[in-house]
Scaffold this active site. Sequence first.
Site, PDB file in Angstrom:
ATOM      1  N   THR A 104      -8.323  -6.092   2.663  1.00  0.00           N
ATOM      2  CA  THR A 104      -9.621  -5.419   2.821  1.00  0.00           C
ATOM      3  C   THR A 104     -10.694  -6.135   2.020  1.00  0.00           C
ATOM      4  OG1 THR A 104      -8.415  -3.336   3.086  1.00  0.00           O
ATOM      5  CG2 THR A 104     -10.776  -3.192   2.718  1.00  0.00           C
TER       6      THR A 104
ATOM      7  N   LYS B  32     -16.356 -19.157  18.407  1.00  0.00           N
ATOM      8  CA  LYS B  32     -16.970 -18.343  17.359  1.00  0.00           C
ATOM      9  C   LYS B  32     -17.430 -19.216  16.194  1.00  0.00           C
ATOM     10  CE  LYS B  32     -12.878 -17.223  14.534  1.00  0.00           C
ATOM     11  NZ  LYS B  32     -11.896 -18.044  15.226  1.00  0.00           N
TER      12      LYS B  32
ATOM     13  N   ARG C  81       0.823  -1.215   0.000  1.00  0.00           N
ATOM     14  CA  ARG C  81       0.000   0.000   0.000  1.00  0.00           C
ATOM     15  C   ARG C  81       0.853   1.260   0.000  1.00  0.00           C
ATOM     16  NH1 ARG C  81      -5.435  -1.268   3.516  1.00  0.00           N
ATOM     17  NH2 ARG C  81      -5.751  -3.375   2.721  1.00  0.00           N
TER      18      ARG C  81
ATOM     19  N   THR D 274      -7.841   4.421  28.369  1.00  0.00           N
ATOM     20  CA  THR D 274      -7.536   5.244  27.192  1.00  0.00           C
ATOM     21  C   THR D 274      -7.832   6.706  27.485  1.00  0.00           C
ATOM     22  OG1 THR D 274      -8.055   3.440  25.673  1.00  0.00           O
ATOM     23  CG2 THR D 274      -8.059   5.649  24.759  1.00  0.00           C
TER      24      THR D 274
ATOM     25  N   SER E  93     -20.447 -14.408  13.775  1.00  0.00           N
ATOM     26  CA  SER E  93     -19.934 -13.235  13.073  1.00  0.00           C
ATOM     27  C   SER E  93     -20.127 -13.373  11.566  1.00  0.00           C
ATOM     28  CB  SER E  93     -18.446 -13.064  13.397  1.00  0.00           C
ATOM     29  OG  SER E  93     -17.877 -12.008  12.653  1.00  0.00           O
TER      30      SER E  93
ATOM     31  N   THR F 261     -19.443   5.487  14.474  1.00  0.00           N
ATOM     32  CA  THR F 261     -18.259   6.330  14.438  1.00  0.00           C
ATOM     33  C   THR F 261     -18.643   7.800  14.493  1.00  0.00           C
ATOM     34  OG1 THR F 261     -16.268   6.881  13.188  1.00  0.00           O
ATOM     35  CG2 THR F 261     -18.238   6.428  11.908  1.00  0.00           C
TER      36      THR F 261
ATOM     37  N   LYS G 275     -16.753   9.862  10.587  1.00  0.00           N
ATOM     38  CA  LYS G 275     -17.168   9.793   9.182  1.00  0.00           C
ATOM     39  C   LYS G 275     -18.281  10.824   8.935  1.00  0.00           C
ATOM     40  CE  LYS G 275     -15.506   5.107   8.296  1.00  0.00           C
ATOM     41  NZ  LYS G 275     -14.660   4.970   9.488  1.00  0.00           N
TER      42      LYS G 275
END
Length: 564
Positions: free
Chosen positions: A468, A245, A113, A382, A226, A350, A353
């Site tokens: 991706t 899972k 990338r 955090t 999932s 989010t 965005k």
Amino acid sequence: MESLTKASLRVCPFVKSHSTAAMKKLAKNSSLVNEAAMCPIMGPAIEAKRSYTQASKFVSAQATDSIKVTKLNHDATVKSNNNINLSSNEIATDYNGFFENELNKKRIDNSYRFFNNINRLAKEFPKAHLQNEEDKVMVWCSNDYLGMGKNQEVFNQMIKTMETYGVGAGGTRNIAGHNRHAINLESEIAALHKKEGALVFSSCFVANDAILSLFGKQFKDLVIFSDELNHASMIQGIKNSRAKKHIFKHNDLNHLESQLAMYPKSTPKIIAFESVYSMCGSVAPIEKMCDLAEKYGALTFLDEVHAVGMYGPHGAGVAEHLDFKAHLNSGISSPNYKTVMDRVDMITGTLGKSFGVVGGYLAADKNLIDWIRSFAPGFIFTTSLPPAVMSGLSTSIRIVRKNIEDRVNQQKNVKYVKQQFKEIGIPVIPNPSHIVPLLVGNAADAKKASDALLNKYKIYVQAINFPTVSTGEERLRITPSPHHDKEICDQLIESVDQLWNELNLKRVNDWENIGGHCGVGSVSQNPLENLWTEEFLQLTNKDLNPNVLNPVIEQLEVSSGIKI
């Protein structure tokens, strides 16, 4: 070894302090060698005779050089004698060689990338400049879907807050970072999704990871189901949860139910999925997912990252969109029945965005929010978002909520671009959302197409490749905004058309001739109706309930902790 043994008897404090019987006992239970390895005399000697078959433990790995010892204090020597070399005579790992080898693999398969130097211009959105400020390009792949990153009202609010409270939060929420701006923002988010509470994280990646991993650590025998196309943040959270899972085929309800049916209803379960899948634009059957969750005793975890701001009359996402008219009529209040959004247990989203700034969040019932707030390391440890960021975000949410025209205009631009591409045979992966994925089919051509658009046509669209998307499904991902008017759209369409000819890329009929791929050129593919119907596209801000314009929103007690 006999001479070494005699030397040890004369000078070694350990040997002097142990009887012969004790030494024999150590020898019988195989502890003598371990003890001897700690000795400054015996240790190097043993090491010199060793035949290496595996890495030595650090404490036992001794230098092979001889060591002159004058006056010995055994304990002090082991702990602090700087003359003793504790390194191993093994060869160290070639770390740099490993890095270089792995990077070369990515270069060979064209998945390496390159990050383009793209500097978005607030006053000229959706334009940006490259490294040279005079070299301007049109951005067509930003996730600032509504252009809120340049909104003047948000900008002014952030400056005002920064001047009063500074640029940083000062620490984590539980130590120095909790403030009125965090409380207000979480209240706005809870009101948007019509939930009892909300919790803000530094990003939605962190939110998804922190929440799912906590469930796995706290619920014994938890099973997570999932969707195979789920975002990396959910995949990471599921891995970190260490829970059992199952991965079900994308949006395949039958496959999901077959997996759920394997477990008793009493087994704790989570169904994790997204509303809009950002790389293909597909949309989850949320209502039917909720049906299965209720039938088999599961919680629903819905990621609305690529839907908040753009779907529903107020921008709460696809879950709100599914009861569009009811939410439109009730405004900020809840409809008089249990909606799809009510049925979803956890909604993450989010703030970076459609809301144009940065951050992530969870909206849910207050007990669940309080539990996450109290136990999730990803939240507790955090540093909080700065006050100015949270203040700006509260303003952004209020603007987005009452501005349905931005959502409508975005969808009109999306519809126009998709239709024009269809007419000239550009392969758009079919979907009912705002994502416009152009199928290329291999990494090298996707990179060439992206580079040519940027360098020749001054259009920035990043190539999307593995991991991706799957190998062979590489694409260009286009995201129209309300600010990409018809003239800008026509420039894109003309440029892409020319580029497809120049690079001899497959068009729809080419994909059809080989049986179709990713839904492009598939004869059996049924046309997908856009989530925004023609009826919804006629709405204006005047059609909103007046209670959304400047609502008074009660602050959440759970943001600070529920007092008993």
